[in-house]
Design a protein around this motif. Structure first.
Motif, PDB file in Angstrom:
ATOM      1  N   MET A 194       0.831  -0.920   0.081  1.00  0.00           N
ATOM      2  CA  MET A 194      -0.116  -0.135   0.210  1.00  0.00           C
ATOM      3  C   MET A 194       0.577   1.599   0.662  1.00  0.00           C
ATOM      4  O   MET A 194       0.658   2.248  -0.783  1.00  0.00           O
ATOM      5  CB  MET A 194      -0.799  -0.319   1.643  1.00  0.00           C
ATOM      6  CG  MET A 194      -2.133   0.970   1.397  1.00  0.00           C
ATOM      7  SD  MET A 194      -2.054   1.745   2.858  1.00  0.00           S
ATOM      8  CE  MET A 194      -1.486   3.431   3.323  1.00  0.00           C
ATOM      9  N   MET A 195       2.030   1.392   0.733  1.00  0.00           N
ATOM     10  CA  MET A 195       3.159   2.118   0.537  1.00  0.00           C
ATOM     11  C   MET A 195       3.740   2.926  -0.301  1.00  0.00           C
ATOM     12  O   MET A 195       3.959   3.402  -0.858  1.00  0.00           O
ATOM     13  CB  MET A 195       3.834   2.420   1.556  1.00  0.00           C
ATOM     14  CG  MET A 195       3.592   2.599   3.001  1.00  0.00           C
ATOM     15  SD  MET A 195       3.998   2.661   4.477  1.00  0.00           S
ATOM     16  CE  MET A 195       5.320   0.937   5.058  1.00  0.00           C
ATOM     17  N   LYS A 196       4.190   1.163  -0.770  1.00  0.00           N
ATOM     18  CA  LYS A 196       4.773   1.615  -2.528  1.00  0.00           C
ATOM     19  C   LYS A 196       3.902   2.023  -3.344  1.00  0.00           C
ATOM     20  O   LYS A 196       3.927   3.324  -4.475  1.00  0.00           O
ATOM     21  CB  LYS A 196       4.578   0.081  -2.884  1.00  0.00           C
ATOM     22  CG  LYS A 196       5.973  -0.290  -4.579  1.00  0.00           C
ATOM     23  CD  LYS A 196       6.066  -1.429  -4.122  1.00  0.00           C
ATOM     24  CE  LYS A 196       6.282  -1.803  -5.581  1.00  0.00           C
ATOM     25  NZ  LYS A 196       6.634  -2.695  -6.170  1.00  0.00           N
ATOM     26  N   PHE A 197       2.504   2.072  -3.681  1.00  0.00           N
ATOM     27  CA  PHE A 197       1.740   2.444  -4.318  1.00  0.00           C
ATOM     28  C   PHE A 197       1.237   3.244  -4.264  1.00  0.00           C
ATOM     29  O   PHE A 197       0.731   4.248  -5.253  1.00  0.00           O
ATOM     30  CB  PHE A 197       0.660   1.144  -5.057  1.00  0.00           C
ATOM     31  CG  PHE A 197       1.246  -0.201  -5.912  1.00  0.00           C
ATOM     32  CD1 PHE A 197       2.180   0.001  -6.927  1.00  0.00           C
ATOM     33  CD2 PHE A 197       0.988  -1.380  -4.479  1.00  0.00           C
ATOM     34  CE1 PHE A 197       2.352  -0.593  -7.488  1.00  0.00           C
ATOM     35  CE2 PHE A 197       2.096  -2.058  -5.428  1.00  0.00           C
ATOM     36  CZ  PHE A 197       2.438  -2.253  -7.393  1.00  0.00           C
ATOM     37  N   THR A 198       0.792   3.789  -3.386  1.00  0.00           N
ATOM     38  CA  THR A 198      -0.114   5.305  -2.750  1.00  0.00           C
ATOM     39  C   THR A 198       1.654   6.162  -2.859  1.00  0.00           C
ATOM     40  O   THR A 198       1.655   7.170  -3.616  1.00  0.00           O
ATOM     41  CB  THR A 198      -0.137   5.511  -0.978  1.00  0.00           C
ATOM     42  OG1 THR A 198      -0.762   4.242  -0.999  1.00  0.00           O
ATOM     43  CG2 THR A 198      -1.067   6.477  -1.543  1.00  0.00           C
TER      44      THR A 198
END
Ligand SMILES: Cc1cc2nc3c(=O)[nH]c(=O)nc-3n(C[C@H](O)[C@H](O)[C@H](O)COP(=O)(O)OP(=O)(O)OC[C@H]3O[C@@H](n4cnc5c(N)ncnc54)[C@H](O)[C@@H]3O)c2cc1C
Ligand code: FES
Length: 284
Positions: A194-198
């Protein structure tokens, strides 16, 4: 009152609990973005958890813990009145609090608890707050009321559509952008994908992203090297250089690989623990 005594424990969901702990020295100097390392017994595992709140007058700190492995499942069985053997902290760098303009705070799962103190501090510094909370399903959402109270714009995204917008936090961020909501900086805490794609989407939308990293930690003081992460091609220690970093160039794939290196051993330890403590688990 005993040192590190649990003064209040509240179950926020089946697997997530809030602990208010007596730790006056930590409460005195805690800042948004910092964490503590908890140990239940002297020989117990050292577990890093974010400082969600603190009260200098009462001498208490608040942490919110999701039971996912042996130590956190054990913590979840503890009751008000019991004590941790040690609480070390505050550790890590406080985040830089300034007026960015409009700040998006994006929390996934137990990351919602971790983003709350950051959102409060940013609000107090004059930022407009756009909150995006994400969870797989509605009953895994925590601290909705607290987050809504400090938000100028408040959005929920659930994977199954049981509450708020159906989809992921990235879908919610895209919708806000399409509706003309301008955001200057973004703070993200949640599962690594989630952190990567956000962070990637924020860069595309012209938003400066920051993410709080959660590698496996041991000492928490920069000595063992266990928490090393790659940021802008450089090795950083999340416990002393972070845990929050500018997120344009974090090597999230490497972080994911390193946090899953002991999955087999962690699974085995949890199974052993559950077998030996059947009577205690579930009675918290
Ligand atoms: C700076 C920092 C702040 C944190 N803040 C919080 C918090 O506020 N609340 C909270 O519930 N958790 C937080 N965590 C994560 C927490 O430390 C881990 O969930 C915990 O150490 C797991 O221990 P365990 O023995 O229960 O599980 P383990 O047996 O160690 O692991 C069980 C499962 O969890 C995964 N896991 C292990 N360690 C981590 C980790 N560091 N991050 C993500 N997944 C992990 C493993 O891959 C495995 O699948 C934080 C971690 C860091 C580094
Ligand atoms: S946890 Fe040991 S260096 Fe960070």
């Amino acid at each position: 009152m005993q040192k590190y005594q649990i003064l209040n424990k509240i179950n926020l969901s089946d697997t997530i609990s809030l602990f208010e702990i007596y730790a006056p020295l930590i409460a005195k100097s805690a800042k948004a973005g910092q964490f503590v390392i908890l140990r239940y017994t002297q020989a117990g595992e050292r577990v890093p958890v974010t400082l969600v709140d603190w009260n200098k007058e009462k001498g208490t700190i608040t942490v919110i813990i999701q039971a996912i492995g042996k130590s956190t499942v054990l913590f979840n069985t503890l009751k008000t009145g019991e004590c941790f053997d040690s609480v070390a902290g505050p550790l890590g760098q406080a985040i830089e609090i300034k007026n960015y303009g409009t700040a998006a705070v994006v929390g996934g799962g137990v990351g919602i608890a971790e983003i709350l103190p950051i959102a409060k501090a940013l609000k107090a510094a004059g930022n407009k707050i756009v909150s995006i909370l994400g969870a797989r399903t509605a009953n895994l959402l925590i601290l909705e009321k607290e987050m809504q109270e400090i938000s100028d714009t408040f959005v929920i995204a659930t994977d199954d559509g049981s509450k708020g917008q159906k989809g992921m936090v990235t879908d919610a961020l895209k919708t806000l952008h399409e509706n003309g909501v301008k955001i200057d900086a973004g703070f993200i805490i949640g599962p690594i994908p989630m952190m990567k794609f956000t962070a990637r989407l924020m860069v595309q939308l012209g938003i400066k992203p920051y993410a709080s990293l959660n590698p496996i930690m041991l000492d928490g003081t920069g000595m063992c090297g266990c928490c090393r992460v790659e940021v802008n091609g450089e090795t950083k220690f999340a416990c002393v250089d972070g845990p929050m970093f500018e997120a344009e160039n974090i090597n999230f794939d490497n972080l994911m690989k390193r946090t899953s290196e002991y999955t087999q051993e962690q699974k085995q330890k949890l199974e052993e623990f559950e077998k030996n403590h059947k009577c205690k688990i579930g009675l918290h």
